[in-house]
Design an enzyme around this catalytic site. Structure first.
Site, mmCIF file in Angstrom:
data_model
loop_
_atom_site.group_PDB
_atom_site.id
_atom_site.type_symbol
_atom_site.label_atom_id
_atom_site.label_comp_id
_atom_site.label_asym_id
_atom_site.label_seq_id
_atom_site.Cartn_x
_atom_site.Cartn_y
_atom_site.Cartn_z
ATOM 1 N N GLU A 1 -33.513 37.542 -16.711
ATOM 2 C CA GLU A 1 -32.566 36.434 -16.829
ATOM 3 C C GLU A 1 -32.234 35.813 -15.480
ATOM 4 O O GLU A 1 -31.852 34.650 -15.409
ATOM 5 C CB GLU A 1 -31.292 36.894 -17.537
ATOM 6 C CG GLU A 1 -31.509 37.328 -18.973
ATOM 7 C CD GLU A 1 -32.105 36.242 -19.876
ATOM 8 O OE1 GLU A 1 -32.001 35.053 -19.532
ATOM 9 O OE2 GLU A 1 -32.681 36.601 -20.904
ATOM 10 N N HIS B 1 -33.348 25.276 -20.826
ATOM 11 C CA HIS B 1 -33.515 26.204 -19.702
ATOM 12 C C HIS B 1 -34.967 26.175 -19.239
ATOM 13 O O HIS B 1 -35.826 25.589 -19.898
ATOM 14 C CB HIS B 1 -33.129 27.634 -20.132
ATOM 15 C CG HIS B 1 -34.061 28.222 -21.153
ATOM 16 N ND1 HIS B 1 -33.985 27.912 -22.492
ATOM 17 C CD2 HIS B 1 -35.119 29.078 -21.039
ATOM 18 C CE1 HIS B 1 -34.931 28.557 -23.158
ATOM 19 N NE2 HIS B 1 -35.642 29.269 -22.307
ATOM 20 N N GLU C 1 -44.142 30.930 -20.945
ATOM 21 C CA GLU C 1 -43.605 31.478 -22.201
ATOM 22 C C GLU C 1 -44.577 31.213 -23.347
ATOM 23 O O GLU C 1 -44.918 30.064 -23.626
ATOM 24 C CB GLU C 1 -42.241 30.827 -22.489
ATOM 25 C CG GLU C 1 -41.645 31.191 -23.843
ATOM 26 C CD GLU C 1 -40.240 30.615 -24.021
ATOM 27 O OE1 GLU C 1 -39.447 30.644 -23.048
ATOM 28 O OE2 GLU C 1 -39.937 30.134 -25.124
ATOM 29 N N HIS D 1 -37.965 28.854 -16.885
ATOM 30 C CA HIS D 1 -38.232 30.159 -16.280
ATOM 31 C C HIS D 1 -39.004 29.929 -14.985
ATOM 32 O O HIS D 1 -40.071 29.323 -14.996
ATOM 33 C CB HIS D 1 -39.055 31.037 -17.223
ATOM 34 C CG HIS D 1 -38.459 31.124 -18.596
ATOM 35 N ND1 HIS D 1 -37.318 31.859 -18.860
ATOM 36 C CD2 HIS D 1 -38.801 30.534 -19.767
ATOM 37 C CE1 HIS D 1 -37.010 31.727 -20.145
ATOM 38 N NE2 HIS D 1 -37.882 30.928 -20.720
ATOM 39 N N ARG E 1 -31.135 28.053 -28.572
ATOM 40 C CA ARG E 1 -31.239 28.625 -27.230
ATOM 41 C C ARG E 1 -31.245 27.412 -26.324
ATOM 42 O O ARG E 1 -32.116 26.556 -26.419
ATOM 43 C CB ARG E 1 -32.532 29.439 -27.148
ATOM 44 C CG ARG E 1 -32.873 29.947 -25.772
ATOM 45 C CD ARG E 1 -31.944 31.062 -25.299
ATOM 46 N NE ARG E 1 -32.314 31.461 -23.940
ATOM 47 C CZ ARG E 1 -31.787 30.917 -22.841
ATOM 48 N NH1 ARG E 1 -30.841 29.998 -22.933
ATOM 49 N NH2 ARG E 1 -32.179 31.317 -21.660
ATOM 50 N N HIS F 1 -37.203 23.677 -21.466
ATOM 51 C CA HIS F 1 -37.351 23.683 -22.922
ATOM 52 C C HIS F 1 -36.090 24.169 -23.605
ATOM 53 O O HIS F 1 -35.232 24.813 -22.983
ATOM 54 C CB HIS F 1 -38.558 24.527 -23.341
ATOM 55 C CG HIS F 1 -38.540 25.932 -22.819
ATOM 56 N ND1 HIS F 1 -38.971 26.252 -21.553
ATOM 57 C CD2 HIS F 1 -38.119 27.103 -23.371
ATOM 58 C CE1 HIS F 1 -38.839 27.550 -21.354
ATOM 59 N NE2 HIS F 1 -38.313 28.103 -22.433
HETATM 60 MN MN MN Z 1 -37.583 30.143 -22.632
#
Ligand code: MN
Ligand code: MN
Length: 346
Positions: A124, A55, A62, A57, A52, A101
């Site tokens: 998203e 990115h 998280e 948030h 992943r 992360h």
């Molecule tokens: Mn994340």
């Protein structure tokens, strides 16, 4: 007159997933699951080497629990540091809101983890991916910023990558950062399954991680419950936290009491998500033949709960006789201590 009651169950693993190279993700925010106003969650699976991408948030921290497999995370600290950690089944991670992360599956099998966000409106459009940003930035700026030629910049991704297939990192990988000295826990990692649980023989066990054991986790806490067949996580409520549940294994009945005569009782299977709003009364009963395993996330850094048994036990008998309209012989049978879990009848 009865009011329309919401459902507190969302069948997350039956949702149509988002797919990419080596990755599968299913998410539930308040837009999918209207009851879940304070917490959102994601079930993500990565094949070995898949990642992943980098990115962050903007509107949620998280908190994660690894169900199976292993993975490596990298995280950038806004004070200038960074961390690379390896996670295995039963481990928890926490990244504060806005910290960058990435997550890559290591090992030889799929890595499955549950992500929990302390904002029901997590989505998203509040998730910022590094390739999305780069691909919308003028090439000359990117060339200057990254120290690349314009020809090299032209070969960078043209849009958001989200999932990328890489080579599994190993301890021996020359490209991986130096492996940390083995430690029981690290700044972002807490090995929840290694914790000695609270245990009620025949009833169940509970492992809990809060900001006390895991200081970086300043906005969230979590629990892992294993309830024996027929066992019950008794009637209780949390005064300061919403509760988001992911049913890992087994079958359950979960009931939410909303005051004014309203109770919503639903049946849960592995892969379902449940939600108990802050302050609402609830219980979880194992209705299956095997152990029920439930992951729980709270949007509060400390674990607090009020058990009905503890409340009954704390009241003088004459209060209970009057409140419940019962004679002393019935009141004498009521709980005299906090139970937390109760055994099932054989
Ligand atoms: Mn994340
Ligand atoms: Mn609870």
């Amino acid at each position: 007159m009865t009011k329309a009651l919401p459902s507190f169950r969302y069948r997350l693993e039956q949702k149509e997933p988002r797919l990419g190279p080596g990755g599968i993700t299913r998410g539930a925010s308040v837009h999918d699951f209207p009851a879940s106003i304070g917490i959102a969650g994601v079930s993500m699976r990565l094949q070995p080497g898949a990642m992943r991408e980098m990115h962050w948030h903007a509107n949620a921290a998280e908190w994660a629990y690894v169900i199976s497999g292993s993975c490596r995370t990298t995280v950038l600290h806004p004070d200038g540091g960074s961390a690379t950690n390896d996670f295995y089944a039963g481990d928890v991670w926490y990244f504060p809101r806005g910290w960058g992360h990435a997550i890559q599956a290591t090992g030889t099998g799929e890595c499955h983890f549950i992500l929990i966000f302390d904002n029901g409106d997590f989505s998203e459009d509040h998730t910022f991916s590094v390739t999305d940003w780069m691909s919308r930035t003028p090439p000359t700026i990117l060339a200057q910023s990254l120290g690349l030629s314009l020809e090299e910049v032209a070969r960078l991704p043209k849009g958001e990558v989200y999932f990328a297939q890489g080579t599994p990192a190993t301890d021996q990988s020359p490209l991986s950062t130096p492996h940390e000295a083995p430690a029981l826990s690290a700044m972002h990692r807490y090995p929840l399954s290694a914790q000695e649980p609270r245990r009620v023989p025949g009833g169940g066990l509970q492992r809990t991680v809060t900001a006390r054991e895991f200081p970086i986790s300043q906005t969230m806490a979590g629990s892992l419950l294993e309830i024996e067949p027929g066992g019950l996580r008794e009637l209780h409520w949390h005064p300061a936290a919403d509760e988001w549940q992911y049913y890992i294994e087994g079958s359950a009945e979960m009931s939410v009491f909303l005051a004014e005569g309203s109770v919503v009782t639903e049946q849960f299977e592995a892969g379902d998500v449940g939600y108990a709003p802050m302050g609402s009364g609830h219980y979880i009963k194992n209705t299956g033949a095997g152990v029920l395993k439930v992951l729980i996330g709270f949007n509060h850094p400390h674990y607090q709960s009020n058990e009905l048994s503890a409340w009954l036990a704390s009241n003088p008998d004459d209060i209970l006789r009057a409140n419940l309209g019962q004679p002393q012989e019935v009141v004498a049978k009521l709980p005299k201590e906090s139970h937390f879990f109760l055994r099932g009848k054989a």
